[in-house]
Design a protein around this motif. Structure first.
Motif, mmCIF file in Angstrom:
data_model
loop_
_atom_site.group_PDB
_atom_site.id
_atom_site.type_symbol
_atom_site.label_atom_id
_atom_site.label_comp_id
_atom_site.label_asym_id
_atom_site.label_seq_id
_atom_site.Cartn_x
_atom_site.Cartn_y
_atom_site.Cartn_z
ATOM 1 N N ILE A 3 -54.575 63.031 -106.188
ATOM 2 C CA ILE A 3 -53.853 63.519 -105.013
ATOM 3 C C ILE A 3 -52.816 64.521 -105.490
ATOM 4 O O ILE A 3 -52.047 64.212 -106.407
ATOM 5 C CB ILE A 3 -53.177 62.343 -104.274
ATOM 6 N N SER A 6 -47.713 67.358 -104.101
ATOM 7 C CA SER A 6 -46.920 67.873 -102.985
ATOM 8 C C SER A 6 -47.227 67.172 -101.665
ATOM 9 O O SER A 6 -46.562 67.429 -100.669
ATOM 10 C CB SER A 6 -47.164 69.375 -102.833
ATOM 11 N N THR A 7 -48.197 66.277 -101.636
ATOM 12 C CA THR A 7 -48.532 65.595 -100.385
ATOM 13 C C THR A 7 -47.525 64.486 -100.105
ATOM 14 O O THR A 7 -46.930 63.916 -101.019
ATOM 15 C CB THR A 7 -49.951 65.002 -100.446
ATOM 16 N N PRO A 8 -47.338 64.163 -98.829
ATOM 17 C CA PRO A 8 -46.408 63.073 -98.488
ATOM 18 C C PRO A 8 -46.809 61.727 -99.100
ATOM 19 O O PRO A 8 -45.949 60.936 -99.474
ATOM 20 C CB PRO A 8 -46.474 63.021 -96.958
ATOM 21 N N ARG A 11 -45.651 61.696 -102.711
ATOM 22 C CA ARG A 11 -44.186 61.572 -102.821
ATOM 23 C C ARG A 11 -43.715 60.172 -102.458
ATOM 24 O O ARG A 11 -42.719 59.686 -102.983
ATOM 25 C CB ARG A 11 -43.511 62.620 -101.942
#
Length: 96
Positions: A3, A6-8, A11
């Motif tokens: 993944i 930068s994806t939610p 994070r």
């Protein structure tokens, strides 16, 4: 498949893992283990005495947690939260 960082989801993953570890620690180990020296420190907290053989900062923090959650469980919650928060913050700071 990885993944992108930068994806939610990426994070949030370290924080969710830290929260899961915190809940698991409380579920399995609450209220913690009290050795003789821990019991003596708790006695210091309850009687307002600070013996220089133990860290005074720990007695001070334990006094605060004692007022919010009486007994050794309050300090155990604080200590577990601090450990898992530090783990999550470290993992979140890694850029893979």
């Amino acid at each position: 498949m990885t993944i992108p960082a930068s994806t939610p989801v990426a994070r949030a993953a370290p924080w969710l893992a830290g929260a899961a570890g915190f809940v698991f620690t409380l579920w399995v180990f609450y209220p913690g283990y009290m050795s003789w020296d821990s019991a003596y420190q708790w006695w210091q907290v309850r009687h307002g005495i600070v013996d220089p053989i133990f860290p005074p900062l720990m007695v001070g923090i334990w006094r605060v947690t004692e007022s919010l959650w009486p007994g050794p469980g309050g300090y155990f919650i604080f200590q577990s939260f601090a450990w898992w928060f530090a783990f999550a913050a470290f993992a979140a700071s890694l850029r893979v």
